[in-house]
Design an enzyme around this catalytic site. Sequence first.
Site, PDB file in Angstrom:
ATOM      1  N   LYS A   5      17.899   1.531  -0.915  1.00 43.99           N
ATOM      2  CA  LYS A   5      17.105   0.516  -0.211  1.00 43.99           C
ATOM      3  C   LYS A   5      15.619   0.721  -0.501  1.00 43.99           C
ATOM      4  O   LYS A   5      15.222   1.744  -1.070  1.00 43.99           O
ATOM      5  CB  LYS A   5      17.363   0.593   1.301  1.00 43.99           C
ATOM      6  CG  LYS A   5      17.002   1.935   1.930  1.00 43.99           C
ATOM      7  CD  LYS A   5      17.280   1.954   3.416  1.00 43.99           C
ATOM      8  CE  LYS A   5      16.888   3.318   3.994  1.00 43.99           C
ATOM      9  NZ  LYS A   5      16.915   3.331   5.452  1.00 43.99           N
ATOM     10  N   TYR A 231     -17.951   1.404  -1.404  1.00 40.78           N
ATOM     11  CA  TYR A 231     -18.296   0.601  -0.227  1.00 40.78           C
ATOM     12  C   TYR A 231     -18.851   1.471   0.906  1.00 40.78           C
ATOM     13  O   TYR A 231     -18.355   2.569   1.158  1.00 40.78           O
ATOM     14  CB  TYR A 231     -17.065  -0.129   0.300  1.00 40.78           C
ATOM     15  CG  TYR A 231     -16.610  -1.274  -0.566  1.00 40.78           C
ATOM     16  CD1 TYR A 231     -17.408  -2.395  -0.759  1.00 40.78           C
ATOM     17  CD2 TYR A 231     -15.354  -1.237  -1.179  1.00 40.78           C
ATOM     18  CE1 TYR A 231     -16.973  -3.455  -1.554  1.00 40.78           C
ATOM     19  CE2 TYR A 231     -14.911  -2.291  -1.966  1.00 40.78           C
ATOM     20  CZ  TYR A 231     -15.723  -3.390  -2.151  1.00 40.78           C
ATOM     21  OH  TYR A 231     -15.297  -4.441  -2.931  1.00 40.78           O
TER      22      TYR A 231
END
Length: 335
Positions: A5, A231
């Site tokens: 999965k 940033y």
Amino acid sequence: MVMVKAFGYGNGGLEIANLLQHHQVDYLGVAFADEGISLKNGGIRLPIMVLNPESTSFSSIIQYQLEPEIYSLKGLHNFLKIAEHKKLNQFPIHLKIDTGMHRLGFERKDIDELIQTLKGNNTVQVKSILSHMATSDDPSHYDFALSQIKLFDELSSKIMINLQINPIRHILNTSGISNFPEAQFNMVRLGIGIYGVSNDAEEQKQLENVGTLKSIISQIRTIPPGDSVGYGRRFVAEKETIVATIPIGYADGISRAWGNGVGYVEIKNQKAFILGSVCMDMLMVDITTISCNEGDDVIIFGESPTVSEMAKTLKTIPYEILTSISQRVKRVFYR
């Protein structure tokens, strides 16, 4: 059963399923019908159990010959209604029992009605009965784990006796396989262990690294003291610093919490710590003491740092790191 999965825990679902099919594992496990359908469309012929099917996916599950986990009376009635309409005979289903995880599954109070509903019903066949352990990796909850195993044995036995069936029984996940060998029943579900990760430090030494996340150096620059990187100017150089920019960021699954000097990448077998914030598509690292060039390989995780090391620093689990790597990151498989 091997769990494939979540895109094979971030490693690549179909390719891993193909390899497991080659090695003749008995079952594959996925969370949702769409995952199973992708595998079937890719040529996987192994039985695939869908652990978390919604009622809306039952028709697709039947169409693609997937095998649903049934975890509630409502879900059972919905599936039987569709099965009868399609005139199915002995279609494989898997019954999930809640033994203490309290996530999905039939509780003790549901068992009698479950038995009555299935008694004499030929549209479905109970292929397996399963449960899931909440604390198989934590020795401090050993008694709770044993209580789950005991309750599973009791309730599954009751179903088997009353329906006169002999299905596969399974409760163990990766850490359960290691810590509760006496509770293997007829099958175990190998999950993160097959991807080279263990919750146990000693066992981890026995496992090989399966996946390495790599990038390259896009650009190198030298900045003077007082200049900043990224940033918000979260890194300001105190001395002349050589900075490498690497084209991988939080959109690829690199946690922003791994930035600002907390985490590092490996270049030429040396640690290069992340400077400032991780950007969406890039991150910058300090290579002042590393002799390297633009285009050189960068290890984000693998042998060093390991996903377990990253998880410990970030106060999370290796599962989250592996499954967070986005599908825009190219997977390359070696055989």
